[in-house]
Design a protein around this motif. Structure first.
Motif, PDB file in Angstrom:
ATOM      1  N   MET A  36      93.201  74.257 -48.631  1.00  0.00           N
ATOM      2  CA  MET A  36      93.191  75.572 -49.206  1.00  0.00           C
ATOM      3  C   MET A  36      93.627  76.002 -50.688  1.00  0.00           C
ATOM      4  O   MET A  36      93.930  75.161 -51.309  1.00  0.00           O
ATOM      5  CB  MET A  36      94.494  76.310 -48.320  1.00  0.00           C
ATOM      6  N   ASP A  37      93.031  77.234 -50.881  1.00  0.00           N
ATOM      7  CA  ASP A  37      93.504  77.574 -52.367  1.00  0.00           C
ATOM      8  C   ASP A  37      94.888  77.866 -52.154  1.00  0.00           C
ATOM      9  O   ASP A  37      95.592  77.765 -53.225  1.00  0.00           O
ATOM     10  CB  ASP A  37      92.677  78.833 -52.820  1.00  0.00           C
ATOM     11  N   ILE A  38      95.360  78.499 -51.140  1.00  0.00           N
ATOM     12  CA  ILE A  38      96.666  79.081 -51.247  1.00  0.00           C
ATOM     13  C   ILE A  38      97.085  79.504 -49.579  1.00  0.00           C
ATOM     14  O   ILE A  38      96.322  79.930 -48.834  1.00  0.00           O
ATOM     15  CB  ILE A  38      96.827  80.682 -52.046  1.00  0.00           C
ATOM     16  N   MET A  39      98.466  79.575 -49.551  1.00  0.00           N
ATOM     17  CA  MET A  39      99.098  79.620 -48.215  1.00  0.00           C
ATOM     18  C   MET A  39      99.951  80.715 -48.458  1.00  0.00           C
ATOM     19  O   MET A  39     100.970  80.656 -49.320  1.00  0.00           O
ATOM     20  CB  MET A  39      99.644  78.354 -47.448  1.00  0.00           C
ATOM     21  N   ASP A  57      95.341  89.374 -51.975  1.00  0.00           N
ATOM     22  CA  ASP A  57      95.149  90.452 -53.108  1.00  0.00           C
ATOM     23  C   ASP A  57      95.284  89.866 -54.307  1.00  0.00           C
ATOM     24  O   ASP A  57      94.547  90.325 -55.431  1.00  0.00           O
ATOM     25  CB  ASP A  57      95.815  91.876 -52.801  1.00  0.00           C
ATOM     26  N   ALA A  58      96.343  89.314 -54.625  1.00  0.00           N
ATOM     27  CA  ALA A  58      96.667  88.754 -56.017  1.00  0.00           C
ATOM     28  C   ALA A  58      97.088  87.460 -55.938  1.00  0.00           C
ATOM     29  O   ALA A  58      98.259  87.541 -55.001  1.00  0.00           O
ATOM     30  CB  ALA A  58      97.582  89.746 -56.746  1.00  0.00           C
ATOM     31  N   LEU A  59      96.921  86.416 -56.501  1.00  0.00           N
ATOM     32  CA  LEU A  59      97.555  85.185 -56.477  1.00  0.00           C
ATOM     33  C   LEU A  59      98.639  85.085 -57.134  1.00  0.00           C
ATOM     34  O   LEU A  59      98.724  85.822 -58.456  1.00  0.00           O
ATOM     35  CB  LEU A  59      96.541  84.138 -57.045  1.00  0.00           C
ATOM     36  N   ALA A  60      99.928  84.282 -57.061  1.00  0.00           N
ATOM     37  CA  ALA A  60     100.854  84.047 -57.990  1.00  0.00           C
ATOM     38  C   ALA A  60     100.454  83.302 -59.186  1.00  0.00           C
ATOM     39  O   ALA A  60      99.138  82.597 -59.263  1.00  0.00           O
ATOM     40  CB  ALA A  60     101.704  82.915 -57.294  1.00  0.00           C
ATOM     41  N   GLU A  61     101.027  83.723 -60.282  1.00  0.00           N
ATOM     42  CA  GLU A  61     100.603  83.519 -61.614  1.00  0.00           C
ATOM     43  C   GLU A  61     101.695  83.049 -62.459  1.00  0.00           C
ATOM     44  O   GLU A  61     102.681  83.559 -62.506  1.00  0.00           O
ATOM     45  CB  GLU A  61     100.126  84.585 -62.289  1.00  0.00           C
ATOM     46  N   VAL A 111     100.479  68.676 -58.031  1.00  0.00           N
ATOM     47  CA  VAL A 111     101.772  69.094 -57.508  1.00  0.00           C
ATOM     48  C   VAL A 111     101.601  70.414 -56.713  1.00  0.00           C
ATOM     49  O   VAL A 111     100.785  71.212 -57.263  1.00  0.00           O
ATOM     50  CB  VAL A 111     102.740  69.038 -58.816  1.00  0.00           C
ATOM     51  N   ASN A 112     102.252  70.348 -55.418  1.00  0.00           N
ATOM     52  CA  ASN A 112     101.912  71.423 -54.576  1.00  0.00           C
ATOM     53  C   ASN A 112     103.468  72.221 -54.432  1.00  0.00           C
ATOM     54  O   ASN A 112     104.279  71.234 -54.362  1.00  0.00           O
ATOM     55  CB  ASN A 112     101.630  71.069 -53.263  1.00  0.00           C
ATOM     56  N   PHE A 113     103.639  73.468 -54.369  1.00  0.00           N
ATOM     57  CA  PHE A 113     104.762  73.928 -54.316  1.00  0.00           C
ATOM     58  C   PHE A 113     104.636  75.405 -53.809  1.00  0.00           C
ATOM     59  O   PHE A 113     103.574  75.853 -53.780  1.00  0.00           O
ATOM     60  CB  PHE A 113     105.349  74.205 -55.502  1.00  0.00           C
ATOM     61  N   VAL A 114     105.741  76.221 -53.451  1.00  0.00           N
ATOM     62  CA  VAL A 114     105.856  77.315 -53.200  1.00  0.00           C
ATOM     63  C   VAL A 114     106.328  78.271 -54.143  1.00  0.00           C
ATOM     64  O   VAL A 114     107.395  77.914 -54.848  1.00  0.00           O
ATOM     65  CB  VAL A 114     106.706  77.643 -51.741  1.00  0.00           C
ATOM     66  N   VAL A 151     104.756  88.196 -51.639  1.00  0.00           N
ATOM     67  CA  VAL A 151     104.688  87.112 -50.749  1.00  0.00           C
ATOM     68  C   VAL A 151     104.820  85.762 -51.237  1.00  0.00           C
ATOM     69  O   VAL A 151     104.772  85.505 -52.344  1.00  0.00           O
ATOM     70  CB  VAL A 151     103.232  87.146 -49.696  1.00  0.00           C
ATOM     71  N   ARG A 152     105.398  84.731 -50.300  1.00  0.00           N
ATOM     72  CA  ARG A 152     105.649  83.514 -50.617  1.00  0.00           C
ATOM     73  C   ARG A 152     104.194  82.958 -50.579  1.00  0.00           C
ATOM     74  O   ARG A 152     103.287  83.155 -49.575  1.00  0.00           O
ATOM     75  CB  ARG A 152     106.538  82.892 -49.731  1.00  0.00           C
ATOM     76  N   SER A 153     103.785  82.074 -51.531  1.00  0.00           N
ATOM     77  CA  SER A 153     102.486  81.573 -51.714  1.00  0.00           C
ATOM     78  C   SER A 153     102.573  80.162 -52.012  1.00  0.00           C
ATOM     79  O   SER A 153     103.345  79.940 -52.931  1.00  0.00           O
ATOM     80  CB  SER A 153     101.565  82.475 -52.456  1.00  0.00           C
ATOM     81  N   LEU A 154     101.739  79.265 -51.625  1.00  0.00           N
ATOM     82  CA  LEU A 154     101.359  78.152 -51.791  1.00  0.00           C
ATOM     83  C   LEU A 154     100.570  77.889 -52.977  1.00  0.00           C
ATOM     84  O   LEU A 154      99.414  78.270 -53.208  1.00  0.00           O
ATOM     85  CB  LEU A 154     100.886  77.198 -50.640  1.00  0.00           C
ATOM     86  N   MET A 155     101.156  77.022 -53.990  1.00  0.00           N
ATOM     87  CA  MET A 155     100.256  76.733 -55.301  1.00  0.00           C
ATOM     88  C   MET A 155     100.181  75.238 -55.510  1.00  0.00           C
ATOM     89  O   MET A 155     101.023  74.564 -55.098  1.00  0.00           O
ATOM     90  CB  MET A 155     100.989  77.392 -56.530  1.00  0.00           C
ATOM     91  N   THR A 156      99.079  74.896 -56.129  1.00  0.00           N
ATOM     92  CA  THR A 156      98.799  73.375 -56.372  1.00  0.00           C
ATOM     93  C   THR A 156      98.488  73.456 -57.896  1.00  0.00           C
ATOM     94  O   THR A 156      97.508  74.329 -58.438  1.00  0.00           O
ATOM     95  CB  THR A 156      97.731  72.720 -55.790  1.00  0.00           C
TER      96      THR A 156
END
Length: 142
Positions: free
Chosen positions: A26-29, A47-51, A81-84, A129-134
């Motif tokens: 996935m791109d994001i969770m 709608d908008a990714l974490a930045e 590195v994967n994180f929320v 929202v909480r989102s998963l990033m890598t």
């Protein structure tokens, strides 16, 4: 799901034991609930990714310290590195995805991500929202 027009974007997978495989694909969770709890929806394109607030590569250049023992051992690599990103922009649940990379480089990549300043959180339907990033952290000797 249908009520919010997300039928073409959300897939209900049922009980799965291989969650890491799905997360890696996935791109994001997104954790869209207004209440804390377990993740219940996976959104590939919110709608908008974490930045990151600023320039990520500049931040890495200023904070990353190549481990001395890694220099001596000529260790290089890309660390994923994967994180929320939490609703308040803080970083949590930091994990290394490619665990076969040199452990000293993994440790430094985790340190830098954990110490990053607050991010702009992801948004779904106007709500943070909480989102998963890598992110990828490169270690390259000159």
């Amino acid at each position: 799901i249908a009520e919010y027009g997300l039928s073409d974007k959300v897939k209900i997978l049922g009980f799965k034991t291989n969650i890491e495989d799905y997360l890696n694909a996935m791109d994001i969770m997104v954790f869209p609930s207004l209440y804390e709890g377990v993740p219940n929806v996976v959104v590939e394109f919110p709608d908008a990714l974490a930045e990151f607030q600023g320039v990520w590569t500049s931040y890495l250049s200023s904070k990353l310290k190549y481990p001395e023992m890694s220099v001596l051992a000529q260790e290089e690599g890309e660390i994923y590195v994967n994180f929320v990103v939490e609703r308040d922009g803080s970083v949590s649940d930091v994990k290394i995805l490619n665990k076969n990379s040199p452990s000293r480089l993994q440790k430094e990549a985790m340190r830098v991500v954990k110490s990053s300043p607050k991010w702009k959180p992801g948004v779904v339907k106007g709500e943070y929202v909480r989102s998963l990033m890598t992110v990828k952290v490169n270690f390259e000797l000159e």
